[in-house]
Design a protein around this motif. Structure first.
Motif, PDB file in Angstrom:
ATOM      1  N   MET A 111      44.722 -26.033  30.400  1.00  0.00           N
ATOM      2  CA  MET A 111      44.879 -24.744  29.730  1.00  0.00           C
ATOM      3  C   MET A 111      43.972 -24.698  28.521  1.00  0.00           C
ATOM      4  O   MET A 111      43.972 -25.605  27.696  1.00  0.00           O
ATOM      5  CB  MET A 111      46.339 -24.525  29.300  1.00  0.00           C
ATOM      6  CG  MET A 111      46.722 -23.062  29.075  1.00  0.00           C
ATOM      7  SD  MET A 111      46.133 -22.401  27.503  1.00  0.00           S
ATOM      8  CE  MET A 111      47.242 -23.223  26.368  1.00  0.00           C
ATOM      9  N   LYS A 112      43.163 -23.652  28.440  1.00  0.00           N
ATOM     10  CA  LYS A 112      42.233 -23.503  27.319  1.00  0.00           C
ATOM     11  C   LYS A 112      42.369 -22.126  26.699  1.00  0.00           C
ATOM     12  O   LYS A 112      42.717 -21.159  27.382  1.00  0.00           O
ATOM     13  CB  LYS A 112      40.784 -23.700  27.798  1.00  0.00           C
ATOM     14  CG  LYS A 112      40.439 -25.120  28.170  1.00  0.00           C
ATOM     15  CD  LYS A 112      38.958 -25.225  28.481  1.00  0.00           C
ATOM     16  CE  LYS A 112      38.566 -26.661  28.784  1.00  0.00           C
ATOM     17  NZ  LYS A 112      37.114 -26.789  29.061  1.00  0.00           N
ATOM     18  N   GLN A 113      42.047 -22.057  25.410  1.00  0.00           N
ATOM     19  CA  GLN A 113      42.007 -20.789  24.697  1.00  0.00           C
ATOM     20  C   GLN A 113      40.622 -20.617  24.100  1.00  0.00           C
ATOM     21  O   GLN A 113      40.071 -21.541  23.504  1.00  0.00           O
ATOM     22  CB  GLN A 113      43.050 -20.728  23.580  1.00  0.00           C
ATOM     23  CG  GLN A 113      43.059 -19.371  22.861  1.00  0.00           C
ATOM     24  CD  GLN A 113      44.145 -19.296  21.807  1.00  0.00           C
ATOM     25  OE1 GLN A 113      44.730 -20.302  21.456  1.00  0.00           O
ATOM     26  NE2 GLN A 113      44.420 -18.106  21.325  1.00  0.00           N
ATOM     27  N   ALA A 159      38.404  -9.934  20.409  1.00  0.00           N
ATOM     28  CA  ALA A 159      39.025 -10.238  21.703  1.00  0.00           C
ATOM     29  C   ALA A 159      39.511 -11.682  21.705  1.00  0.00           C
ATOM     30  O   ALA A 159      38.937 -12.553  21.045  1.00  0.00           O
ATOM     31  CB  ALA A 159      38.030 -10.012  22.834  1.00  0.00           C
ATOM     32  N   LYS A 160      40.592 -11.928  22.449  1.00  0.00           N
ATOM     33  CA  LYS A 160      41.128 -13.272  22.640  1.00  0.00           C
ATOM     34  C   LYS A 160      41.387 -13.477  24.123  1.00  0.00           C
ATOM     35  O   LYS A 160      41.775 -12.550  24.837  1.00  0.00           O
ATOM     36  CB  LYS A 160      42.426 -13.480  21.851  1.00  0.00           C
ATOM     37  CG  LYS A 160      42.230 -13.628  20.355  1.00  0.00           C
ATOM     38  CD  LYS A 160      43.541 -14.006  19.683  1.00  0.00           C
ATOM     39  CE  LYS A 160      43.342 -14.224  18.180  1.00  0.00           C
ATOM     40  NZ  LYS A 160      44.610 -14.637  17.530  1.00  0.00           N
ATOM     41  N   ASP A 161      41.169 -14.721  24.590  1.00  0.00           N
ATOM     42  CA  ASP A 161      41.453 -15.011  25.993  1.00  0.00           C
ATOM     43  C   ASP A 161      41.981 -16.428  26.117  1.00  0.00           C
ATOM     44  O   ASP A 161      41.717 -17.294  25.285  1.00  0.00           O
ATOM     45  CB  ASP A 161      40.194 -14.832  26.849  1.00  0.00           C
ATOM     46  CG  ASP A 161      39.125 -15.847  26.522  1.00  0.00           C
ATOM     47  OD1 ASP A 161      39.148 -16.935  27.131  1.00  0.00           O
ATOM     48  OD2 ASP A 161      38.284 -15.566  25.647  1.00  0.00           O
ATOM     49  N   ALA A 162      42.754 -16.670  27.172  1.00  0.00           N
ATOM     50  CA  ALA A 162      43.282 -17.992  27.509  1.00  0.00           C
ATOM     51  C   ALA A 162      43.319 -18.092  29.020  1.00  0.00           C
ATOM     52  O   ALA A 162      43.575 -17.100  29.718  1.00  0.00           O
ATOM     53  CB  ALA A 162      44.668 -18.201  26.916  1.00  0.00           C
ATOM     54  N   SER A 163      43.064 -19.295  29.535  1.00  0.00           N
ATOM     55  CA  SER A 163      43.002 -19.461  30.986  1.00  0.00           C
ATOM     56  C   SER A 163      43.540 -20.823  31.402  1.00  0.00           C
ATOM     57  O   SER A 163      43.612 -21.755  30.606  1.00  0.00           O
ATOM     58  CB  SER A 163      41.557 -19.311  31.477  1.00  0.00           C
ATOM     59  OG  SER A 163      40.741 -20.334  30.925  1.00  0.00           O
ATOM     60  N   VAL A 181      47.421 -14.273  23.232  1.00  0.00           N
ATOM     61  CA  VAL A 181      47.368 -14.486  24.675  1.00  0.00           C
ATOM     62  C   VAL A 181      47.750 -15.914  25.058  1.00  0.00           C
ATOM     63  O   VAL A 181      48.063 -16.183  26.213  1.00  0.00           O
ATOM     64  CB  VAL A 181      45.949 -14.187  25.213  1.00  0.00           C
ATOM     65  CG1 VAL A 181      45.635 -12.721  25.091  1.00  0.00           C
ATOM     66  CG2 VAL A 181      44.901 -15.043  24.506  1.00  0.00           C
ATOM     67  N   LYS A 182      47.709 -16.844  24.080  1.00  0.00           N
ATOM     68  CA  LYS A 182      47.976 -18.239  24.402  1.00  0.00           C
ATOM     69  C   LYS A 182      49.409 -18.444  24.896  1.00  0.00           C
ATOM     70  O   LYS A 182      49.637 -19.108  25.917  1.00  0.00           O
ATOM     71  CB  LYS A 182      47.710 -19.122  23.182  1.00  0.00           C
ATOM     72  CG  LYS A 182      47.923 -20.616  23.461  1.00  0.00           C
ATOM     73  CD  LYS A 182      47.572 -21.447  22.253  1.00  0.00           C
ATOM     74  CE  LYS A 182      47.787 -22.928  22.569  1.00  0.00           C
ATOM     75  NZ  LYS A 182      47.463 -23.786  21.413  1.00  0.00           N
TER      76      LYS A 182
END
Length: 531
Positions: free
Chosen positions: A206-208, A171-175, A26-27
Motif C-alpha cells: 500500500m502506497k500513498q 490532489a491526493k492518491d493511495a493505491s 484517501v489513505k
C-alpha cells in the motif's frame, strides 16, 4: 494590470484552505479496503516487523538443534516474469541463505546460470571440475510470478480559481498492489521437483502519493506481518521480505525442521495450517516407513538417546530410544512412531530434555549385549547401561592392493574397516595444506560403519578422490569412535563437507576428537603419494 486587493486576499485564503484541507484524505479509505484483502472474513493476529532477518537467525539456531548439515544447493537465475521489477532477486536469496547459515554452516549455496539446460550441463561436468569435486544435491528454481499494480486505487482532488488571475489545485492518491514469488526445490539427480518443498507467498503493498509513504503486508500461518517500506526502496524492499520468507520455508520443508516456530507460531498443534503441514510430513514419510524410521534414528542419535545405525529399520535400540523420548514428552512408552509422537516432537523444546547418561545401544545379531549375561539384541531390547568392555578400537584405511602411489589425476578408492562397529570421520589435507571433511557427507550422512561391512569411498557417492595434478603428497586422516560425536565437536571442525576448514590443521582436529570421545578413539592416516 494589477489584480484588485480583494483578489489577492482570496488567493491567499485559497492557498491556506488547500494546504490544510482534510477532505482529501484517501489513505484511510485505501487501508480499509486493503484490510479486506489482508484479513478476509476472520480477524487475524497482527505483527509489525522490519523484515524477516530475525526468522533467518532463528532458523540458524534451529538447524543446529536438529543436527542439520551438508545441505548443498544450486540456485538458478530467479526471473521476473512480470517484467515490471528491476531487482536482483537471486542476490537477495544468496544473502538470505548466508545469513541463515552463519553459525550452523548447514547450507551451502552455489549460484549458477539462467536455464535448466545449463544446470544439466554443469552437473554432468561437475565431478571433473576441481572447484566442484562434489555435486550439489538440490536446485532452487522459480520466479517473480505476479505483480498486479493498483488493485485498489483512490484519488481525490480539489481546486479553486478566479479567472484570469489564479487557478490552484491539490490532489491526493493511495493505491494497493500485489506482488508474488514462487520457488521450488528440485533434486539434481533427475531435476524432478521435490513434492511439497515449494514456497508460494505474496505481499500486499500500500502506497500513498509517489512512494512517499507505504507499507507491506505478508500473511503466513494465519498471521499478518506488517512492514513499513523505506522511501528509497519500496517494491524491492517488499520483494526482499518475500525472498527471506521463502528461504525460511523452503529449508524448513526440505530438512523437516519446524520453521513455523521462527515465524511466530507458538502452538503448531492448535494452528490449522501447521497441523496439516505436520500431518503431510508424517504421512509422506510413513508411506514407505524407511524414511520415518531413519528420521527418528538420526534425531534420537543426535540427542544422545540412541546409538545405532541410521538404516530405516526397527531394532531393539531404536525401540528403547523411542520409548524413552516419548516418556520425556509426556506420552506413553509404547515404541511406536505415530503422528501424535511426530507432532509432539516437532512442537517440543528439546533444550529442556536432558540427555540420558548412556544411549540405547544397538547390538548386532549374534553379538553378546553385555559381559554380565548371555542376552543379545536378537532376543531382548537393550538397556541404557554403559557399553561392554572390549578390546581397543582399531581402524584400517587402505586402497586396493595396498596401493599408496598414484599417477596425477588417478582416482583413489579407500576402504574403511573398523575392528568393531564404530562411527568414522575422514578428513583430507590437500596439496595446499587445506583440510576438508569428506566423510560423512551430503551423500551418506550416517557415520556408523559395521565391522562386518567395510565402507568404500567414494563408492556410489557422487564425488571423486584423485591424486592432485601437482603430484604433491596429501594425507587422509580418519577417526573412529564408539559413539557418534559429531554434535560434540566444535563447528570449526565440522564445517561443510568438501569445503576447506578455515585455519584448521589435522593436529587441531585430532585434539577435538580426543576431547569429544573422552580419549576412546582410533586414528589412522593414509598417505597419498605421486608415482
Amino acid at each position: 494590470m494589477k489584480p484588485p486587493r480583494i483578489v489577492r486576499f482570496l488567493a491567499l485564503a485559497a492557498i491556506a484552505a488547500l494546504a490544510g484541507c482534510q477532505t482529501l484524505e484517501v489513505k484511510q479509505q485505501t487501508i480499509e479496503q486493503t484490510a479486506e484483502i489482508r484479513i478476509g472474513p476472520e480477524q487475524r493476529p497482527q505483527r509489525s516487523i522490519t523484515g524477516f532477518s530475525h526468522a533467518l537467525r532463528c532458523m540458524d539456531t534451529l538447524m543446529l538443534d536438529y543436527g542439520v548439515r551438508d545441505v548443498t544447493m544450486l540456485t538458478e537465475e530467479i526471473t521476473d516474469e512480470t517484467k515490471k521489477l528491476n531487482a536482483g532477486t537471486r542476490d537477495m536469496l544468496i544473502s538470505a541463505v548466508s545469513d541463515m547459515s552463519r553459525r550452523s554452516r548447514a547450507v551451502r549455496l552455489v549460484a549458477f546460470g539462467k536455464d535448466t539446460l545449463n544446470v544439466v550441463s554443469f552437473l554432468s561436468a561437475a565431478q571433473t571440475t576441481a572447484v566442484y569435486q562434489a555435486i550439489p544435491r538440490y536446485d532452487i528454481k522459480g520466479s517473480v510470478s505476479q505483480f498486479d499494480e493498483n488493485l485498489i486505487k483512490n484519488q481525490k482532488d480539489m481546486g479553486i480559481g478566479y479567472f484570469p488571475y489564479f487557478n490552484l489545485g491539490v490532489a491526493k492518491d493511495a493505491s494497493t498492489s500485489m506482488l508474488a514469488l514462487d520457488l521450488s526445490v528440485l533434486s539434481t539427480s533427475d531435476m524432478g521437483v521435490l513434492p511439497g518443498v515449494t514456497s508460494r507467498n505474496g505481499v500486499v503493498i500500500m502506497k500513498q502519493g509517489k512512494g512517499i509513504d507505504g507499507d507491506a503486508a505478508y500473511q503466513k500461518f494465519g498471521i499478518n506481518y506488517s512492514m513499513n517500506l523505506a522511501r528509497s526502496e519500496g517494491n524491492s524492499q517488499a520483494l526482499r521480505g518475500l525472498v527471506e520468507l521463502a528461504v525460511v520455508e523452503l529449508i524448513g520443508k526440505l530438512t523437516k525442521t519446524p520453521y513455523w516456530s521462527c515465524l511466530g507460531v507458538t502452538d503448531p498443534k492448535a494452528n490449522e495450517e501447521t497441523r496439516l503441514e505436520m500431518l503431510d510430513w508424517y504421512s509422506a514419510m510413513a508411506s514407505t516407513r524407511i524414511e520415518l524410521i531413519a528420521y527418528f534414528q538420526n534425531q534420537l542419535r543426535h540427542r544422545g538417546f540412541y546409538d545405532g545405525p541410521i538404516d530405516g529399520e526397527f531394532n531393539p535400540a531404536i525401540d528403547e530410544a523411542i520409548s524413552n523420548y516419548r516418556e520425556q514428552l509426556g506420552l506413553s512408552r509404547a515404541a511406536v512412531l505415530d503422528d501424535k509422537f511426530f507432532s509432539a516432537f516437532l512442537a517440543a523444546d528439546h533444550s529442556k530434555i536432558k540427555r540420558p547418561a548412556q544411549p540405547a545401544r544397538y547390538v548386532a545379531p549374534g553379538t553378546p549385549a553385555t559381559p554380565l549375561g548371555s542376552r543379545t539384541a536378537e532376543a531382548t531390547a537393550p538397556t541404557t547401561s554403559p557399553a561392554p568392555a572390549a578390546t581397543p578400537l582399531k581402524l584400517s584405511v587402505s586402497a586396493p592392493n595396498q596401493q599408496t602411489r598414484f599417477a596425477r589425476g588417478e582416482s583413489i578408492n579407500l576402504s574403511l574397516a573398523p575392528s568393531q562397529d564404530a562411527h568414522v570421520y575422514c578428513y583430507l589435507r590437500d596439496e595446499e595444506a587445506k583440510v576438508i571433511r569428506f566423510f560423512p557427507n551430503r551423500f551418506t550422512r550416517d557415520s556408523r560403519i559395521a565391522s562386518a561391512k567395510p565402507l568404500t569411498l567414494p563408492g556410489s557417492m557422487r564425488f571423486q578422490l584423485s591424486m592432485n595434478a601437482k603430484g604433491v603428497p596429501e594425507t587422509v586422516t580418519c577417526f573412529a569412535t564408539p559413539r557418534d560425536v559429531m554434535s560434540s565437536l566444535p563447528q570449526a571442525v565440522v564445517g561443510i563437507d568438501f569445503e576447506p576448514l578455515p585455519g584448521a590443521t589435522l593436529e587441531m582436529i585430532s585434539a577435538a576428537f580426543d576431547k569429544a570421545s573422552g580419549g576412546t578413539l582410533a586414528q589412522e592416516n593414509f598417505h597419498v603419494q605421486a608415482k
